[in-house]
Design a protein around this motif. Structure first.
Motif, PDB file in Angstrom:
ATOM      1  N   ASP A 217      -5.187  84.219  37.992  1.00 28.51           N
ATOM      2  CA  ASP A 217      -4.100  84.543  39.031  1.00 28.51           C
ATOM      3  C   ASP A 217      -4.486  85.338  39.977  1.00 28.51           C
ATOM      4  OD1 ASP A 217      -2.594  82.968  37.389  1.00 28.51           O
ATOM      5  OD2 ASP A 217      -1.482  84.517  36.502  1.00 28.51           O
ATOM      6  N   ARG A 218      -5.874  85.329  40.320  1.00 24.80           N
ATOM      7  CA  ARG A 218      -6.234  86.213  41.666  1.00 24.80           C
ATOM      8  C   ARG A 218      -7.253  85.397  42.151  1.00 24.80           C
ATOM      9  NH1 ARG A 218     -11.167  88.174  40.421  1.00 24.80           N
ATOM     10  NH2 ARG A 218     -11.372  89.438  42.348  1.00 24.80           N
ATOM     11  N   CYS A 219      -7.436  85.698  43.536  1.00 25.31           N
ATOM     12  CA  CYS A 219      -8.466  84.876  44.497  1.00 25.31           C
ATOM     13  C   CYS A 219      -9.829  85.607  44.237  1.00 25.31           C
ATOM     14  CB  CYS A 219      -7.871  85.162  45.869  1.00 25.31           C
ATOM     15  SG  CYS A 219      -6.449  84.059  46.073  1.00 25.31           S
ATOM     16  N   GLY A 220     -10.805  84.965  44.139  1.00 27.70           N
ATOM     17  CA  GLY A 220     -12.100  85.251  44.143  1.00 27.70           C
ATOM     18  C   GLY A 220     -12.515  86.259  45.442  1.00 27.70           C
ATOM     19  N   GLY A 221     -13.178  87.397  45.342  1.00 23.80           N
ATOM     20  CA  GLY A 221     -13.619  88.252  46.551  1.00 23.80           C
ATOM     21  C   GLY A 221     -12.389  89.003  46.942  1.00 23.80           C
ATOM     22  N   ASP A 222     -11.261  89.222  46.314  1.00 24.22           N
ATOM     23  CA  ASP A 222     -10.062  89.846  46.991  1.00 24.22           C
ATOM     24  C   ASP A 222     -10.319  91.233  47.058  1.00 24.22           C
ATOM     25  OD1 ASP A 222      -9.980  90.635  44.021  1.00 24.22           O
ATOM     26  OD2 ASP A 222      -7.742  89.824  44.199  1.00 24.22           O
ATOM     27  N   GLY A 223     -11.633  91.764  46.704  1.00 24.15           N
ATOM     28  CA  GLY A 223     -11.860  93.283  47.114  1.00 24.15           C
ATOM     29  C   GLY A 223     -11.783  94.229  46.032  1.00 24.15           C
ATOM     30  N   LEU A 224     -12.259  95.542  46.403  1.00 26.52           N
ATOM     31  CA  LEU A 224     -12.160  96.757  45.297  1.00 26.52           C
ATOM     32  C   LEU A 224     -11.585  97.820  46.289  1.00 26.52           C
ATOM     33  CD1 LEU A 224     -15.197  96.080  42.939  1.00 26.52           C
ATOM     34  CD2 LEU A 224     -12.771  95.795  42.347  1.00 26.52           C
ATOM     35  N   GLU A 225     -10.947  98.596  45.689  1.00 22.51           N
ATOM     36  CA  GLU A 225     -10.616  99.869  46.538  1.00 22.51           C
ATOM     37  C   GLU A 225     -11.828 100.955  46.528  1.00 22.51           C
ATOM     38  OE1 GLU A 225      -6.899 101.754  45.715  1.00 22.51           O
ATOM     39  OE2 GLU A 225      -5.691 100.131  45.633  1.00 22.51           O
ATOM     40  N   SER A 226     -11.903 101.394  47.714  1.00 22.84           N
ATOM     41  CA  SER A 226     -13.223 102.352  48.008  1.00 22.84           C
ATOM     42  C   SER A 226     -14.629 101.771  47.848  1.00 22.84           C
ATOM     43  CB  SER A 226     -12.721 103.607  47.169  1.00 22.84           C
ATOM     44  OG  SER A 226     -11.624 104.127  47.364  1.00 22.84           O
ATOM     45  N   THR A 227     -14.595 100.427  47.822  1.00 26.76           N
ATOM     46  CA  THR A 227     -16.018  99.806  47.251  1.00 26.76           C
ATOM     47  C   THR A 227     -16.062  98.680  48.319  1.00 26.76           C
ATOM     48  OG1 THR A 227     -15.791 100.517  44.846  1.00 26.76           O
ATOM     49  CG2 THR A 227     -17.394  98.754  45.592  1.00 26.76           C
ATOM     50  N   ARG A 228     -17.317  98.496  48.966  1.00 23.92           N
ATOM     51  CA  ARG A 228     -17.694  97.615  49.813  1.00 23.92           C
ATOM     52  C   ARG A 228     -17.944  96.304  49.339  1.00 23.92           C
ATOM     53  NH1 ARG A 228     -21.161  98.347  55.457  1.00 23.92           N
ATOM     54  NH2 ARG A 228     -19.867 100.301  55.485  1.00 23.92           N
ATOM     55  N   THR A 229     -17.139  95.233  49.536  1.00 22.43           N
ATOM     56  CA  THR A 229     -17.284  94.033  49.201  1.00 22.43           C
ATOM     57  C   THR A 229     -17.581  92.953  50.425  1.00 22.43           C
ATOM     58  OG1 THR A 229     -15.127  93.523  49.172  1.00 22.43           O
ATOM     59  CG2 THR A 229     -16.023  94.179  47.132  1.00 22.43           C
ATOM     60  N   PHE A 230     -17.838  91.576  50.277  1.00 28.93           N
ATOM     61  CA  PHE A 230     -18.499  90.854  51.075  1.00 28.93           C
ATOM     62  C   PHE A 230     -17.445  89.650  51.253  1.00 28.93           C
ATOM     63  CE2 PHE A 230     -21.830  93.313  49.309  1.00 28.93           C
ATOM     64  CZ  PHE A 230     -22.336  93.850  50.641  1.00 28.93           C
ATOM     65  N   TRP A 231     -17.577  89.104  52.690  1.00 28.68           N
ATOM     66  CA  TRP A 231     -16.694  87.935  52.819  1.00 28.68           C
ATOM     67  C   TRP A 231     -17.531  87.051  53.881  1.00 28.68           C
ATOM     68  CZ3 TRP A 231     -16.389  87.084  58.146  1.00 28.68           C
ATOM     69  CH2 TRP A 231     -16.512  88.475  59.065  1.00 28.68           C
ATOM     70  N   ALA A 232     -17.037  85.773  54.061  1.00 26.24           N
ATOM     71  CA  ALA A 232     -17.662  84.680  54.583  1.00 26.24           C
ATOM     72  C   ALA A 232     -16.723  83.914  55.388  1.00 26.24           C
ATOM     73  CB  ALA A 232     -18.681  84.067  53.927  1.00 26.24           C
ATOM     74  N   ALA A 233     -16.662  83.384  56.435  1.00 31.53           N
ATOM     75  CA  ALA A 233     -15.866  82.446  57.018  1.00 31.53           C
ATOM     76  C   ALA A 233     -16.216  80.997  56.724  1.00 31.53           C
ATOM     77  CB  ALA A 233     -15.675  82.812  58.638  1.00 31.53           C
TER      78      ALA A 233
END
Length: 262
Positions: A217-233
């Motif tokens: 029930d969550r989306c992949g790559g929805d991030g972490l607080e205080s931690t840098r994560t990545f995205w792609a358009a």
């Protein structure tokens, strides 16, 4: 008369000479040295400000280094070494957690001074130690996920014209919103109007809709607080970057001109 005067003068010089000799050997003079210094009398290490004047008005030193340069004051041994107190430190504390929850970081530990050095005693050793570490927190697998995003114009709020009456409608789960601060965006993002707004330090609302949710029930790559994560358009080749999650809201819809998780 002249001879008599010369004899009197000679006698006077002789008497003064005897008096000077007597005063120099038998009358105690004020002793100058480390004891005469204002507190502290003695200093640790090399300290050019830790000096005093000798009886002959020459400079002598009361620091530990003077034992090597052999320019200590006469009373250095008596005043400084006898009353010297070496530094005493306690045991090392535990190592801190790794500064990076995922990947290369550092950890450190420290100890406290139990007895500070005094009067030229041995200086304190290092009070902190640092070493490298590799964070492998449980969240690391999540941090490696790359979010695929699209503009909010792709919202799936339309009815499927091909759905047969007897087909069951897929259970619709409540959307949630994630607010992320963009930290980096590639040059290719400027090619499309919607992705060109993904600029450094901009706060972006990304909506996770039911169709994009996984079994958790969550989306992949929805991030972490205080931690840098990545995205792609997903619709702009070469457009990618990183962001940091700041907050999230359950049962939420992002405002216009936001993005969607795919």
């Amino acid at each position: 008369m002249g001879a008599h005067g010369w004899s009197s003068a000679s006698f006077g010089f002789v008497v003064c000479g005897y008096l000077a000799f007597f005063c120099g050997h038998f009358v105690p003079q004020a002793e100058a040295g480390c004891r005469e210094r204002e507190s502290p009398n003695c200093c640790t290490g090399r300290n050019n400000e830790c000096f005093e004047y000798t009886k002959r008005k020459t400079v002598c030193y009361c620091d530990t280094y003077c034992q090597k340069t052999r320019d200590c004051c006469e009373d250095y041994q008596r005043v400084c070494l006898i009353s010297a107190i070496d530094c005493v430190v306690g045991s090392w504390g535990p190592w801190s957690s790794c500064t990076s929850p995922c990947g290369v970081g550092s950890t450190e530990r420290s100890r406290q001074v139990s007895v500070p050095p005094r009067n030229g005693g041995t200086p304190c050793p290092d009070l902190k130690q640092r070493r490298g570490c590799f964070g492998n927190n449980a969240i690391c697998s999540t941090a490696k996920e790359v979010a695929k995003i699209l503009p909010d114009s792709f919202k799936r709020n339309f009815k499927d014209p091909w759905r047969r009456p007897h087909m069951l409608i897929k259970e619709e789960k409540a959307s949630y919103c994630v607010y992320l601060r963009v930290k980096q965006a590639s040059a290719a993002c400027k090619l499309k109007l919607w992705s060109a707004q993904l600029v450094r330090e901009r706060l972006v609302c990304a909506e996770c809709q039911s169709d994009a949710m996984s079994k958790s029930d969550r989306c992949g790559g929805d991030g972490l607080e205080s931690t840098r994560t990545f995205w792609a358009a997903a619709s702009v080749p070469g457009c990618h970057g990183s962001w940091v999650r700041e907050s999230s809201s359950e049962r939420c819809r992002c405002p216009p001109y936001s993005v969607l998780f795919v």
